[in-house]
Scaffold this motif. Structure first.
Motif, mmCIF file in Angstrom:
data_model
loop_
_atom_site.group_PDB
_atom_site.id
_atom_site.type_symbol
_atom_site.label_atom_id
_atom_site.label_comp_id
_atom_site.label_asym_id
_atom_site.label_seq_id
_atom_site.Cartn_x
_atom_site.Cartn_y
_atom_site.Cartn_z
ATOM 1 N N ALA A 208 4.841 -6.845 7.271
ATOM 2 C CA ALA A 208 3.687 -7.628 6.809
ATOM 3 C C ALA A 208 4.023 -9.118 6.784
ATOM 4 N N LEU A 209 5.274 -9.435 6.429
ATOM 5 C CA LEU A 209 5.728 -10.828 6.417
ATOM 6 C C LEU A 209 5.802 -11.381 7.838
ATOM 7 N N VAL A 210 6.261 -10.569 8.767
ATOM 8 C CA VAL A 210 6.292 -10.970 10.174
ATOM 9 C C VAL A 210 4.874 -11.256 10.670
ATOM 10 N N CYS A 211 3.926 -10.403 10.268
ATOM 11 C CA CYS A 211 2.523 -10.629 10.630
ATOM 12 C C CYS A 211 2.047 -11.992 10.132
ATOM 13 N N VAL A 212 2.420 -12.325 8.890
ATOM 14 C CA VAL A 212 2.031 -13.614 8.305
ATOM 15 C C VAL A 212 2.611 -14.762 9.123
ATOM 16 N N LEU A 213 3.857 -14.625 9.535
ATOM 17 C CA LEU A 213 4.503 -15.672 10.330
ATOM 18 C C LEU A 213 3.801 -15.891 11.662
ATOM 19 N N PHE A 214 3.136 -14.814 12.159
ATOM 20 C CA PHE A 214 2.376 -14.917 13.410
ATOM 21 C C PHE A 214 0.878 -15.143 13.140
ATOM 22 N N LYS A 215 0.588 -15.612 11.902
ATOM 23 C CA LYS A 215 -0.783 -15.946 11.500
ATOM 24 C C LYS A 215 -1.725 -14.743 11.565
ATOM 25 N N THR A 216 -1.173 -13.561 11.326
ATOM 26 C CA THR A 216 -1.972 -12.340 11.320
ATOM 27 C C THR A 216 -1.961 -11.746 9.926
ATOM 28 N N LYS A 217 -3.119 -11.308 9.462
ATOM 29 C CA LYS A 217 -3.231 -10.749 8.119
ATOM 30 C C LYS A 217 -3.380 -9.236 8.202
ATOM 31 N N ALA A 218 -2.392 -8.527 7.647
ATOM 32 C CA ALA A 218 -2.500 -7.071 7.539
ATOM 33 C C ALA A 218 -3.028 -6.737 6.154
ATOM 34 N N SER A 219 -3.839 -5.712 6.056
ATOM 35 C CA SER A 219 -4.350 -5.294 4.755
ATOM 36 C C SER A 219 -3.217 -4.680 3.934
ATOM 37 N N LEU A 220 -2.801 -5.386 2.878
ATOM 38 C CA LEU A 220 -1.713 -4.885 2.031
ATOM 39 C C LEU A 220 -2.151 -3.648 1.244
ATOM 40 N N HIS A 221 -3.451 -3.546 0.980
ATOM 41 C CA HIS A 221 -3.972 -2.339 0.336
ATOM 42 C C HIS A 221 -3.741 -1.119 1.234
ATOM 43 N N MET A 222 -4.012 -1.288 2.519
ATOM 44 C CA MET A 222 -3.829 -0.176 3.452
ATOM 45 C C MET A 222 -2.356 0.115 3.684
ATOM 46 N N VAL A 223 -1.538 -0.929 3.691
ATOM 47 C CA VAL A 223 -0.086 -0.745 3.809
ATOM 48 C C VAL A 223 0.403 0.167 2.676
ATOM 49 N N ALA A 224 -0.019 -0.148 1.457
ATOM 50 C CA ALA A 224 0.450 0.580 0.282
ATOM 51 C C ALA A 224 -0.078 2.010 0.222
ATOM 52 N N ILE A 225 -1.402 2.194 0.349
ATOM 53 C CA ILE A 225 -1.994 3.525 0.189
ATOM 54 C C ILE A 225 -1.596 4.457 1.329
ATOM 55 N N SER A 226 -1.465 3.928 2.546
ATOM 56 C CA SER A 226 -1.079 4.783 3.673
ATOM 57 C C SER A 226 0.391 5.198 3.569
ATOM 58 N N GLY A 227 1.249 4.272 3.107
ATOM 59 C CA GLY A 227 2.654 4.616 2.889
ATOM 60 C C GLY A 227 2.802 5.680 1.817
ATOM 61 N N PHE A 228 2.031 5.545 0.737
ATOM 62 C CA PHE A 228 2.030 6.527 -0.355
ATOM 63 C C PHE A 228 1.560 7.894 0.160
ATOM 64 N N THR A 229 0.552 7.891 1.007
ATOM 65 C CA THR A 229 0.020 9.137 1.567
ATOM 66 C C THR A 229 1.079 9.884 2.374
ATOM 67 N N ILE A 230 1.796 9.165 3.217
ATOM 68 C CA ILE A 230 2.856 9.795 4.024
ATOM 69 C C ILE A 230 3.965 10.335 3.122
ATOM 70 N N PHE A 231 4.303 9.597 2.074
ATOM 71 C CA PHE A 231 5.328 10.037 1.117
ATOM 72 C C PHE A 231 4.926 11.349 0.445
ATOM 73 N N VAL A 232 3.666 11.442 0.020
ATOM 74 C CA VAL A 232 3.177 12.654 -0.644
ATOM 75 C C VAL A 232 3.147 13.834 0.324
ATOM 76 N N ILE A 233 2.722 13.582 1.551
ATOM 77 C CA ILE A 233 2.734 14.639 2.574
ATOM 78 C C ILE A 233 4.160 15.127 2.810
ATOM 79 N N GLY A 234 5.102 14.166 2.883
ATOM 80 C CA GLY A 234 6.515 14.516 3.076
ATOM 81 C C GLY A 234 7.065 15.336 1.923
#
Length: 201
Positions: free
Chosen positions: A118-144
């Motif tokens: 996400a920080l790399v995206c910022v350096l390239f002037k791109t905004k990633a949804s941090l909400h989606m980063v968090a909830i999708s990572g949590f989802t994969i963790f729960v599935i695992g």
């Protein structure tokens, strides 16, 4: 429904996802840890991943570096993301160690790499949804965890997949992100968790 959607942006704000993941982990591994140890772990997560970032946000807001807790501007994200990376490093090196909490350790390691992306995206002037980063990572963790602990419980993964869709809709409804930024956040959140999943699944 339109009035209800923004509520999910606050309830499922990235700052709280670490707490939810920790609670889920401790609940399903209740026989492994004592009650005191569970409280100890949870307090650490609350201090490092909630209280410290909130205090730092208040400092940044008072100095004019950020305008809101949603960090709507790309330029506002650099300092908070760098801080988040250091906090995750502190967790995986000192607190949530692989020998005692292997699954949770790899979750936070994945979260660290997501923060770096996400920080790399910022350096390239791109905004990633941090909400989606968090909830999708949590989802994969729960599935695992569901697979790893043989819980045979399809309801938690299904709920989190549904919540991921609701969060995405919420961010779009609030005009906080474009569809592209939502997809970037989804990718940034999922990929590190999937890669580390192979190490503990």
């Amino acid at each position: 429904m339109k009035k209800l959607l923004p509520v999910f942006s606050y309830i499922l704000h990235p700052i709280f996802i670490s707490v939810y993941a920790t609670l889920f982990y401790l609940f399903y591994k209740e026989d492994v840890f004592s009650v005191n140890e569970k409280y100890y772990v949870l307090i650490q997560i609350l201090v490092i991943n909630v209280i410290v970032p909130v205090l730092f946000y208040l400092l940044l807001k008072s100095t004019g570096h950020v305008k809101s807790i949603m960090l709507s501007q790309t330029t506002e994200r650099t300092i908070p993301l760098i801080l988040q990376c250091f906090l995750y490093i502190l967790l995986v090196k000192r607190s949530i160690v692989i020998t005692r909490y292997p699954e949770l350790h790899f979750f936070f390691l994945g979260a660290l790499f997501s923060s770096i992306l996400a920080l790399v995206c910022v350096l390239f002037k791109t905004k990633a949804s941090l909400h989606m980063v968090a909830i999708s990572g949590f989802t994969i963790f729960v599935i695992g965890l569901n697979i790893h602990l043989q819980l045979h419980n399809p309801y938690w993964p299904a709920l989190l997949i549904l919540l991921s869709g609701i969060v995405a809709s919420s961010r779009l409804e609030m005009n906080a992100h474009t569809s592209r930024e939502i997809l970037i956040g989804l990718f940034v959140g999922i990929m590190p968790q999937l890669l580390f999943l192979y190490l503990w699944l």
